[in-house]
Design a protein around this motif. Structure first.
Motif, PDB file in Angstrom:
ATOM      1  N   HIS A 211      60.155  72.890 111.322  1.00  0.00           N
ATOM      2  CA  HIS A 211      59.189  73.636 112.124  1.00  0.00           C
ATOM      3  C   HIS A 211      59.334  75.116 111.819  1.00  0.00           C
ATOM      4  N   ALA A 212      58.197  75.815 111.671  1.00  0.00           N
ATOM      5  CA  ALA A 212      58.217  77.255 111.410  1.00  0.00           C
ATOM      6  C   ALA A 212      57.153  77.924 112.267  1.00  0.00           C
ATOM      7  N   ASP A 213      57.562  78.902 113.084  1.00  0.00           N
ATOM      8  CA  ASP A 213      56.627  79.523 114.019  1.00  0.00           C
ATOM      9  C   ASP A 213      56.445  81.013 113.752  1.00  0.00           C
ATOM     10  N   ALA A 214      57.517  81.794 113.711  1.00  0.00           N
ATOM     11  CA  ALA A 214      57.382  83.244 113.543  1.00  0.00           C
ATOM     12  C   ALA A 214      58.715  83.848 113.149  1.00  0.00           C
TER      13      ALA A 214
ATOM     14  N   VAL B 269      55.929  88.683 112.711  1.00  0.00           N
ATOM     15  CA  VAL B 269      54.973  88.090 111.769  1.00  0.00           C
ATOM     16  C   VAL B 269      54.812  86.624 112.140  1.00  0.00           C
ATOM     17  N   ASP B 270      53.593  86.238 112.442  1.00  0.00           N
ATOM     18  CA  ASP B 270      53.303  84.863 112.856  1.00  0.00           C
ATOM     19  C   ASP B 270      53.154  83.969 111.628  1.00  0.00           C
ATOM     20  N   ASP B 271      53.175  82.660 111.859  1.00  0.00           N
ATOM     21  CA  ASP B 271      53.025  81.724 110.741  1.00  0.00           C
ATOM     22  C   ASP B 271      51.650  81.818 110.088  1.00  0.00           C
ATOM     23  N   THR B 272      50.636  82.329 110.827  1.00  0.00           N
ATOM     24  CA  THR B 272      49.308  82.484 110.234  1.00  0.00           C
ATOM     25  C   THR B 272      49.319  83.482 109.085  1.00  0.00           C
TER      26      THR B 272
ATOM     27  N   HIS C 287      65.274  87.615 113.575  1.00  0.00           N
ATOM     28  CA  HIS C 287      65.065  86.418 114.399  1.00  0.00           C
ATOM     29  C   HIS C 287      64.057  85.465 113.753  1.00  0.00           C
ATOM     30  N   PHE C 288      64.255  84.183 114.011  1.00  0.00           N
ATOM     31  CA  PHE C 288      63.319  83.157 113.539  1.00  0.00           C
ATOM     32  C   PHE C 288      62.970  82.255 114.719  1.00  0.00           C
ATOM     33  N   ALA C 289      61.662  81.946 114.884  1.00  0.00           N
ATOM     34  CA  ALA C 289      61.194  81.133 116.013  1.00  0.00           C
ATOM     35  C   ALA C 289      60.786  79.741 115.548  1.00  0.00           C
ATOM     36  N   TYR C 290      61.164  78.736 116.360  1.00  0.00           N
ATOM     37  CA  TYR C 290      60.733  77.351 116.121  1.00  0.00           C
ATOM     38  C   TYR C 290      60.637  76.647 117.462  1.00  0.00           C
TER      39      TYR C 290
END
Length: 755
Positions: free
Chosen positions: A744-747, A625-628, A676-679
């Motif tokens: 920062h938050a990405d996905a 799931v993307d930040d959008t 998982h969390f992406a930044y």
């Protein structure tokens, strides 16, 4: 009666038939050598001309063979100018000679007159009827030649700026009646991104199209001549198929200005030429409009800038893609133009370093600059902000704006080579400088909707919203730091952004901005559409303009099918227009009556946020799931400057700002999942960013150091493993409270754990 006297005197003065005279238009030289054909200022001074744009090195001779009616003694006049004289600048950088059968005339040209004028060149004896002429550049600093007259008459030729004036027509032997070019459903004037988009879109929907472009290449500001890279996101929003045509021809430049090859002039021309429904007219300048009554265009007149042959283009529909609203203006269309504070014209440039010392001539006629008077050209190029003409006349004195830009660049490079930067730039040399200006703002034609900044920021929902504008509201002003030395005409700009534009989905610009409110058969696309000064700041970038053209082309096909006006497309046929806007860009039919065919090789349908500009979530492991798609609490800013992000960008916010982002991911099957969390790491990120993971009966809490590089491919870090039922939702909340820096938050990604 007294007011008519100057006109009567001019007519009497121009009365000689100029028998035994030979007029040679410089643009007609068979071999231009290193001289460039400049067509930008025809409306100002009446003609295209040749320009010796050699960056300080004299260019190769332009040559032509000319037939004289008889031998004998001829007086010689050359229409030219001293292009720096208007500023009383010392020196004459545009000097050149005229060679007749290899022998230079005694007079050096380009040395007299601040305005275009016929500089007398004395007399020459013509011994044979076949004569070879050559323009011999002496400086490489933008000498210019419009025409050459050999005459046995006593009078000086009339110095009028009328396009294709009667006396020139007579001497050139041009037909009084123009060549007829008819049978078109749409005539497109302007071959930039908007014009190409309109021509290709209309042609593929079965329209017969004439595409008129006054340059030898297509692309406008996005061509190799100007080299502004194509910005604006495409294939997204309400109609994610719009932009597929633009994607076919848009440049691949990695910076602006890029290289000649990156802008793909040949590719653009090949794509247009491949369409059987398009007749392409490069090097044709549209200069006159014929009306059928007060509200309908009957024809547009254009002439070949190399031969002066005039053509009359007839059609039921026309689209103004000139950038300046020229066709609309000539037709009497309503328009507006900001009196002051307009965005200016840019002329970018580039330099490189040789293996040995390279000299550069002193430029006393350029702007007197030292290294502190301009931004140092990083990466060996002068960028978009080399811009001037903010309060100058962008239509009546475009040549003056361009020439001021040239003086600024030459003055800067002179400082680098011959003044306080000389010790660091011994091997530096100029490789490219745009002589074709990149204008940003002039006339704005008025449609049924005049879009403004408030509409865009508030996301006002027009029923006919269709072109996604994703660029921030980007307005340019003189940069005070570099404006003190030349306050009347600063040459370095600063961009002021209103970033409240939705850069992912895009703001849908309404169709009613793309046709004239008082000329019934006139469309417009590009930077002359119906917006105000502020709204222009977001819609003016190339890819967005190209999408406008795509929409206009499809609307033109409906107008041609139903014999209706552009306005009636909105009022009566919008359901049909809605269906056309959903078609792939490669959908086509040969004629308006044919069935539309969709080839097999169409791009995959993009979602409302378009194709990803970063890592494609669909190609990553597990479920992403993307930040959008995340819920935002508080103020978050969208960013894309740190590469390697997932999807379309990322979100960031200040620490302790009270904000949070909530991701929700549904498990596709029952099992054990790694969450998982992406930044994107950065030195200003927090070291204790709080993250909470929740399910219906489980909860994990983590503190993440976002200055550290995430260890998992794609920029992810593990938050822990959880057993999930099929369809169970995992919620990941990233907050700013106690983060110790920016957050920062990405996905978010859930990946099945293999046993």
């Amino acid at each position: 009666m007294r007011r008519l006297l100057p006109l009567l005197l001019l007519l009497a003065f121009a009365a000689p038939l100029w028998g035994q005279s030979v007029l040679v238009e410089a643009e007609s030289f068979a071999q231009p050598g290193g001289w460039k054909l400049d067509t930008q200022f025809i409306r100002e001074m009446g003609s295209p001309y040749l320009l010796a744009h050699g960056l300080g090195d004299p260019v190769a001779d332009a040559t032509a063979k000319v037939t004289f009616p008889e031998t004998g003694e001829y007086k010689v006049f050359v229409r030219t100018k001293d292009w720096v004289a208007r500023w009383n600048a010392p020196g004459t950088p545009g000097r050149f000679q005229l060679l007749v059968n290899g022998q230079p005339l005694q007079e050096t040209f380009g040395t007299k007159g601040a305005d275009w004028n016929w500089q007398a060149g004395g007399s020459v004896k013509i011994d044979s009827k076949e004569v070879e002429l050559a323009l011999h550049d002496l400086t490489g600093f933008d000498g210019r030649c419009d025409a050459i007259l050999f005459t046995k008459d006593d009078a000086t030729p009339p110095n009028e700026g009328k396009i294709l004036s009667a006396w020139r027509r007579d001497l050139l032997g041009l037909e009084e009646k123009p060549t007829e070019k008819g049978g078109y459903d749409l005539v497109v004037v302007g071959g930039g991104y908007s014009g190409m988009g309109a021509a290709l879109s209309a042609a593929r929907m079965g329209c017969k199209v004439a595409l008129i472009q006054d340059r030898p290449v297509l692309g406008g500001n996005g061509s190799s001549e100007v080299r502004v890279w194509a910005m604006g996101n495409i294939r997204r929003g309400k109609y994610p198929r719009i932009g597929e045509i633009v994607e076919e021809f848009s440049d691949q430049a990695k910076k602006s200005p890029g290289t000649y090859e990156e802008f793909g002039d040949d590719k653009k021309e090949a794509i247009v030429e491949a369409e059987k429904n398009i007749d392409l007219f490069l090097n044709h300048h549209a200069f006159k409009v014929e009306m059928d009554g007060e509200k309908k265009i009957a024809a547009v007149y254009a002439f070949d800038t190399r031969t002066s042959e005039e053509k009359r283009f007839t059609s039921q529909l026309f689209v103004d893609c000139t950038g300046h609203g020229t066709i609309g203006y000539l037709a009497g269309a309503d328009f507006d133009m900001a009196e002051k504070g307009r965005m200016g014209m840019s002329n970018m440039w580039a330099w490189a370093e040789a293996d040995e010392e390279r000299k550069f001539p002193e430029t006393p006629w350029a702007l007197d600059l030292s290294m502190k008077d301009f931004p140092y050209p990083r990466d060996h190029h002068g960028q978009w902000f080399w811009e001037s003409g903010f309060d100058k006349d962008p239509l009546g004195d475009a040549e003056g704006i361009r020439d001021w830009n040239l003086r600024a660049v030459y003055g800067a490079f002179n400082a680098m080579k011959n003044k306080d930067g000389a010790d660091k730039h011994e091997s530096a040399y100029l490789t490219w400088m745009a002589y074709v200006g990149g204008p940003r703002e002039s006339r704005l034609l008025r449609g049924d909707v005049v879009l403004n900044q408030d509409d865009i920021v508030a996301k006002r929902d027009f029923t006919d919203g269709c072109v996604p504008s994703t660029w921030s509201i980007d307005l340019h002003y003189p940069k005070k730091q570099f404006a003190e030395k030349f306050p009347d005409n600063p040459f370095i700009s600063i961009a002021v952004h209103d970033r409240r534009v939705d850069r992912n989905f895009g703001y849908p610009v309404p169709y009613r901005c793309f046709y004239s409110r008082n000329i019934d058969n006139l469309f417009m696309a590009g930077r002359c559409i119906s917006v105000d000064h502020e709204a222009l700041g977001t819609v003016r970038v190339m890819k967005t303009c190209g999408m406008m053209g795509e929409v206009v082309g499809k609307a033109a096909s409906l107008c041609a099918t139903y014999d209706c006006t552009p306005r009636e497309v909105y009022e009566r046929y919008w359901p049909e227009m809605d269906q056309l806007l959903k078609l792939p860009g490669k959908a086509r039919r040969a004629d308006l009556d044919d069935e539309i065919e969709i080839p097999a090789n169409v791009p995959l349908l993009a979602g409302p946020y378009g194709p990803p500009t970063g890592l494609d979530p669909a190609k990553l492991a597990g479920t992403v799931v993307d930040d959008t798609e995340a819920e935002r609490i508080g103020k978050w800013t969208e960013g894309a400057g740190l590469k390697g992000y997932v999807g379309y960008g990322y979100l960031y916010a200040g620490g302790d700002s009270g904000g949070a982002v909530r991701f929700a991911v549904e498990a596709p099957e029952a099992g054990l999942y790694d969450i998982h969390f992406a930044y994107q790491p950065h030195e200003n990120r927090g070291k204790t960013v709080p993250v909470v993971v929740e399910t219906k009966n489980q909860r994990l809490e983590k503190k993440i150091n976002q200055q550290a590089v995430p260890p998992i491919e794609g920029g992810f870090i593990s938050l822990g493993e959880l057993n999930l039922d099929k369809g169970e939702v995992v919620t990941v909340i990233v907050a700013t409270a106690g983060a110790g820096g920016n957050v920062h938050a990405d996905a978010v990604q859930i990946v099945p754990v293999k046993k």
